[in-house]
Write a protein that holds these residues in place. Structure first.
Motif, PDB file in Angstrom:
ATOM      1  N   PRO A 127      67.059  57.972 -62.310  1.00  0.00           N
ATOM      2  CA  PRO A 127      66.969  59.209 -61.532  1.00  0.00           C
ATOM      3  C   PRO A 127      67.111  58.923 -60.036  1.00  0.00           C
ATOM      4  N   PRO A 128      67.568  59.927 -59.251  1.00  0.00           N
ATOM      5  CA  PRO A 128      67.847  61.288 -59.711  1.00  0.00           C
ATOM      6  C   PRO A 128      69.280  61.516 -60.209  1.00  0.00           C
ATOM      7  N   GLY A 129      70.208  60.662 -59.844  1.00  0.00           N
ATOM      8  CA  GLY A 129      71.610  60.933 -60.157  1.00  0.00           C
ATOM      9  C   GLY A 129      72.129  60.280 -61.422  1.00  0.00           C
ATOM     10  N   TYR A 130      71.387  59.307 -61.943  1.00  0.00           N
ATOM     11  CA  TYR A 130      71.807  58.573 -63.142  1.00  0.00           C
ATOM     12  C   TYR A 130      73.220  57.996 -62.986  1.00  0.00           C
ATOM     13  N   SER A 131      73.482  57.408 -61.827  1.00  0.00           N
ATOM     14  CA  SER A 131      74.795  56.786 -61.592  1.00  0.00           C
ATOM     15  C   SER A 131      74.605  55.314 -61.261  1.00  0.00           C
ATOM     16  N   GLU A 132      74.450  54.975 -59.969  1.00  0.00           N
ATOM     17  CA  GLU A 132      74.361  53.569 -59.581  1.00  0.00           C
ATOM     18  C   GLU A 132      73.055  53.249 -58.861  1.00  0.00           C
ATOM     19  N   GLU A 133      72.037  54.077 -59.057  1.00  0.00           N
ATOM     20  CA  GLU A 133      70.778  53.883 -58.321  1.00  0.00           C
ATOM     21  C   GLU A 133      70.174  52.501 -58.538  1.00  0.00           C
ATOM     22  N   GLY A 134      70.200  52.036 -59.764  1.00  0.00           N
ATOM     23  CA  GLY A 134      69.635  50.722 -60.054  1.00  0.00           C
ATOM     24  C   GLY A 134      70.400  49.603 -59.396  1.00  0.00           C
ATOM     25  N   LEU A 135      71.711  49.695 -59.422  1.00  0.00           N
ATOM     26  CA  LEU A 135      72.554  48.700 -58.767  1.00  0.00           C
ATOM     27  C   LEU A 135      72.298  48.669 -57.269  1.00  0.00           C
ATOM     28  N   GLN A 136      72.261  49.847 -56.657  1.00  0.00           N
ATOM     29  CA  GLN A 136      72.023  49.916 -55.218  1.00  0.00           C
ATOM     30  C   GLN A 136      70.660  49.342 -54.864  1.00  0.00           C
ATOM     31  N   ALA A 137      69.668  49.614 -55.698  1.00  0.00           N
ATOM     32  CA  ALA A 137      68.338  49.061 -55.451  1.00  0.00           C
ATOM     33  C   ALA A 137      68.347  47.542 -55.588  1.00  0.00           C
ATOM     34  N   ALA A 138      69.095  47.020 -56.591  1.00  0.00           N
ATOM     35  CA  ALA A 138      69.170  45.570 -56.781  1.00  0.00           C
ATOM     36  C   ALA A 138      69.783  44.891 -55.562  1.00  0.00           C
ATOM     37  N   ILE A 139      70.840  45.474 -55.033  1.00  0.00           N
ATOM     38  CA  ILE A 139      71.489  44.915 -53.844  1.00  0.00           C
ATOM     39  C   ILE A 139      70.531  44.936 -52.655  1.00  0.00           C
ATOM     40  N   GLU A 140      69.759  46.026 -52.521  1.00  0.00           N
ATOM     41  CA  GLU A 140      68.793  46.125 -51.428  1.00  0.00           C
ATOM     42  C   GLU A 140      67.670  45.112 -51.598  1.00  0.00           C
ATOM     43  N   ARG A 173      66.518  42.257 -48.932  1.00  0.00           N
ATOM     44  CA  ARG A 173      65.160  42.158 -48.389  1.00  0.00           C
ATOM     45  C   ARG A 173      64.443  40.885 -48.835  1.00  0.00           C
ATOM     46  N   ARG A 174      64.625  40.544 -50.104  1.00  0.00           N
ATOM     47  CA  ARG A 174      63.876  39.436 -50.700  1.00  0.00           C
ATOM     48  C   ARG A 174      64.844  38.513 -51.446  1.00  0.00           C
ATOM     49  N   PRO A 175      65.573  37.666 -50.736  1.00  0.00           N
ATOM     50  CA  PRO A 175      66.585  36.816 -51.380  1.00  0.00           C
ATOM     51  C   PRO A 175      66.021  35.924 -52.483  1.00  0.00           C
ATOM     52  N   GLY A 176      64.738  35.614 -52.431  1.00  0.00           N
ATOM     53  CA  GLY A 176      64.156  34.748 -53.439  1.00  0.00           C
ATOM     54  C   GLY A 176      63.784  35.442 -54.733  1.00  0.00           C
ATOM     55  N   VAL A 177      63.904  36.771 -54.772  1.00  0.00           N
ATOM     56  CA  VAL A 177      63.563  37.526 -55.977  1.00  0.00           C
ATOM     57  C   VAL A 177      64.806  37.665 -56.851  1.00  0.00           C
ATOM     58  N   ALA A 178      64.684  37.265 -58.105  1.00  0.00           N
ATOM     59  CA  ALA A 178      65.797  37.388 -59.048  1.00  0.00           C
ATOM     60  C   ALA A 178      65.901  38.827 -59.540  1.00  0.00           C
ATOM     61  N   VAL A 179      67.117  39.243 -59.910  1.00  0.00           N
ATOM     62  CA  VAL A 179      67.326  40.587 -60.454  1.00  0.00           C
ATOM     63  C   VAL A 179      68.182  40.491 -61.710  1.00  0.00           C
ATOM     64  N   LEU A 180      67.760  41.231 -62.730  1.00  0.00           N
ATOM     65  CA  LEU A 180      68.528  41.305 -63.966  1.00  0.00           C
ATOM     66  C   LEU A 180      68.782  42.771 -64.263  1.00  0.00           C
ATOM     67  N   LEU A 181      70.049  43.169 -64.238  1.00  0.00           N
ATOM     68  CA  LEU A 181      70.426  44.550 -64.494  1.00  0.00           C
ATOM     69  C   LEU A 181      70.679  44.774 -65.971  1.00  0.00           C
ATOM     70  N   LEU A 182      70.297  45.952 -66.453  1.00  0.00           N
ATOM     71  CA  LEU A 182      70.574  46.370 -67.819  1.00  0.00           C
ATOM     72  C   LEU A 182      71.441  47.619 -67.788  1.00  0.00           C
ATOM     73  N   SER A 183      72.387  47.701 -68.715  1.00  0.00           N
ATOM     74  CA  SER A 183      73.289  48.846 -68.764  1.00  0.00           C
ATOM     75  C   SER A 183      73.599  49.203 -70.207  1.00  0.00           C
ATOM     76  N   GLN A 184      73.845  50.476 -70.458  1.00  0.00           N
ATOM     77  CA  GLN A 184      74.200  50.912 -71.806  1.00  0.00           C
ATOM     78  C   GLN A 184      75.646  50.578 -72.130  1.00  0.00           C
ATOM     79  N   HIS A 185      76.503  50.599 -71.102  1.00  0.00           N
ATOM     80  CA  HIS A 185      77.933  50.368 -71.295  1.00  0.00           C
ATOM     81  C   HIS A 185      78.436  49.350 -70.273  1.00  0.00           C
ATOM     82  N   VAL A 186      79.576  48.750 -70.552  1.00  0.00           N
ATOM     83  CA  VAL A 186      80.179  47.766 -69.653  1.00  0.00           C
ATOM     84  C   VAL A 186      80.904  48.473 -68.520  1.00  0.00           C
ATOM     85  N   VAL A 187      80.497  48.186 -67.301  1.00  0.00           N
ATOM     86  CA  VAL A 187      81.223  48.621 -66.108  1.00  0.00           C
ATOM     87  C   VAL A 187      81.375  47.374 -65.263  1.00  0.00           C
TER      88      VAL A 187
END
Length: 222
Positions: A57-70, A74-88
């Motif tokens: 939410p709210p747009g159900y588009s790329e919010e998670g990706l944008q947050a991961a990049i941010e 901010r915290r280069p030492g924090v790892a991020v693992l993205l999950l997606s329903q489909h391949v993009v």
């Protein structure tokens, strides 16, 4: 390992918490949107990894990706693992950027394979990369006019296995070849992609980035 889970589905979020707890992984916070995720990251200086749904939410588009990049900014030492329903595939390239340590991109179906999922979480938290095999497969099929076109079919297979996060032994087992053959193919990949004399691990990351960027350009073409 200490994590934050960002997933708008309450049911899936609860399941992930239970799964992580059973594996000895602590969930510091569970949130349902990108704004809450960023606030939780700021509130937990001892955080190791964020597990993030791409579409929230709210747009159900790329919010998670944008947050991961941010978060990586901010915290280069924090790892991020993205999950997606489909391949993009462009998500993978954007996430990796110029520093691919501690990042991953999996399809949600992988969560069903608990052992594999936990292994992947730990690899990413330890600074490795993990690109879903299905993402890799589709990247291969979409790639056009990229630097990786210089590679032989076998070298492309080795590079694809590298993108999945496999080490030399894992690549050898996956492709039914010897580790010595894997080393030979990797040296050829470094040479053909003009990766210079950086340390070996850094060149592996750069090779994977070249591979993903080639696919990214193909996806962006009109």
């Amino acid at each position: 390992m200490r994590t934050i889970i960002a997933e708008d589905s309450v049911l899936l979020r609860s399941g992930m918490v239970k799964l992580l707890e059973e594996a000895g992984i602590e969930a510091l916070a569970c949130v349902g949107d990108a704004e809450e995720l960023l606030a939780a990251v700021d509130a937990h200086p001892d955080l190791d990894l964020c597990l993030i749904d791409i579409r929230m939410p709210p747009g159900y588009s790329e919010e998670g990706l944008q947050a991961a990049i941010e978060i990586r900014r901010r915290r280069p030492g924090v790892a991020v693992l993205l999950l997606s329903q489909h391949v993009v595939s462009r998500y993978a390239a954007e996430l990796l950027g110029d520093d691919a340590g501690g990042v991953g991109y999996l399809l949600k179906d992988r969560v069903a394979d608990i052992d594999e999922f936990v292994v992947t979480l730990r690899r990413v938290a330890d600074g490795g990369t993990a690109i879903d095999p299905e993402v890799v497969s589709q990247l291969l099929s979409r790639r056009e006019n990229s630097a990786a076109e210089r590679l032989s079919p076998r070298e492309n297979e080795v590079l694809g296995a590298m993108a999945e996060g496999l080490n030399n032994a894992g690549i050898a087992a996956k492709l039914f070849i010897t580790e010595r053959a894997v080393e030979k193919h990797i040296r050829a990949i470094f040479t053909k992609l003009d990766l210079g004399q950086d340390d070996h691990d850094h060149r592996r990351v750069r090779a994977v980035l070249e591979y993903l960027r080639g696919s990214d350009r193909r996806d962006a073409a009109p």
